[in-house]
Enzyme design. Structure first.
Site, mmCIF file in Angstrom:
data_model
loop_
_atom_site.group_PDB
_atom_site.id
_atom_site.type_symbol
_atom_site.label_atom_id
_atom_site.label_comp_id
_atom_site.label_asym_id
_atom_site.label_seq_id
_atom_site.Cartn_x
_atom_site.Cartn_y
_atom_site.Cartn_z
ATOM 1 N N CYS A 93 -1.184 0.580 -1.108
ATOM 2 C CA CYS A 93 -0.158 1.576 -1.392
ATOM 3 C C CYS A 93 0.137 2.358 -0.120
ATOM 4 C CB CYS A 93 -0.657 2.519 -2.494
ATOM 5 S SG CYS A 93 0.506 3.820 -2.940
ATOM 6 N N GLU A 136 5.011 0.432 -8.822
ATOM 7 C CA GLU A 136 6.009 1.472 -8.565
ATOM 8 C C GLU A 136 6.356 2.259 -9.832
ATOM 9 O OE1 GLU A 136 6.433 2.308 -5.583
ATOM 10 O OE2 GLU A 136 5.569 0.490 -4.729
#
Length: 185
Positions: A93, A136
């Site tokens: 991430c 996401e």
């Protein structure tokens, strides 16, 4: 004001996003800036919370390549409406630089969203694209990939997480992170 990627444990990362109710020039400009920022940081996706915004907007490029526009998605108010199978694979991430762990996700997902023209869209995908969507969309709900880690992965990530917290506290002291910004671990 230019956008920047917020790092864990910034509280914006734990914010549950509100739906976008109008697609205007500001939303379009933010989407473009988010795509640029995602490419600069060699990411596959970026959610609004990662740049300190609290609405349901995310950008994706499944190839991570700005030249491959056919792989690019700007999604407004996205939701996973169906998921099938389970697969465990390596994930990272942009808000956790350098941290990668195996995360269990659905193998296939069907996602519904709106594009920048307000058109309803639907996409069914598998493997890496399915993983990117889930990652996401989790951001839009204040859920981080560390929340999906098993106990061993979490233990293996402790050093990184401690460093992120230390960097955040240092940023508060130096004034690079505004005072009154509370950590949400």
């Amino acid at each position: 004001m230019p956008l920047k990627i917020l790092k864990y444990p910034h509280p914006a990362l734990r914010t549950k996003a509100r739906p976008v109710t109008a697609i205007d020039a500001d939303v379009t400009a933010v989407a473009g800036a988010m795509l640029d920022l995602m490419y600069q940081n060699e990411g596959l996706g970026l959610a609004a919370q990662q740049v300190g915004l609290d609405y349901q907007l995310l950008v994706i490029n499944f190839a991570g390549d700005a030249r491959q526009k056919d792989q690019e998605v700007v999604a407004i108010n996205p939701v996973v409406v169906e998921s099938k199978g389970v697969v465990k694979d390596r994930e990272g991430c942009l808000s956790f630089p350098g941290l990668y762990q195996d995360i269990r996700r659905a193998k296939t997902v069907r996602v519904q969203y709106y594009d920048l023209t307000g058109q309803a869209k639907e996409m069914t995908c598998t493997d890496l694209p399915a993983r990117v969507w889930q990652h996401e969309i989790d951001h839009l709900n204040g859920v981080l990939f560390i929340d999906k880690m098993g106990p061993l992965a979490r233990m293996g990530s402790k050093k990184y997480l401690d460093e992120y917290v230390e960097d955040f506290q240092e940023g508060l002291k130096k004034g690079t992170i505004p005072l009154g910004t509370e950590m949400k671990l």
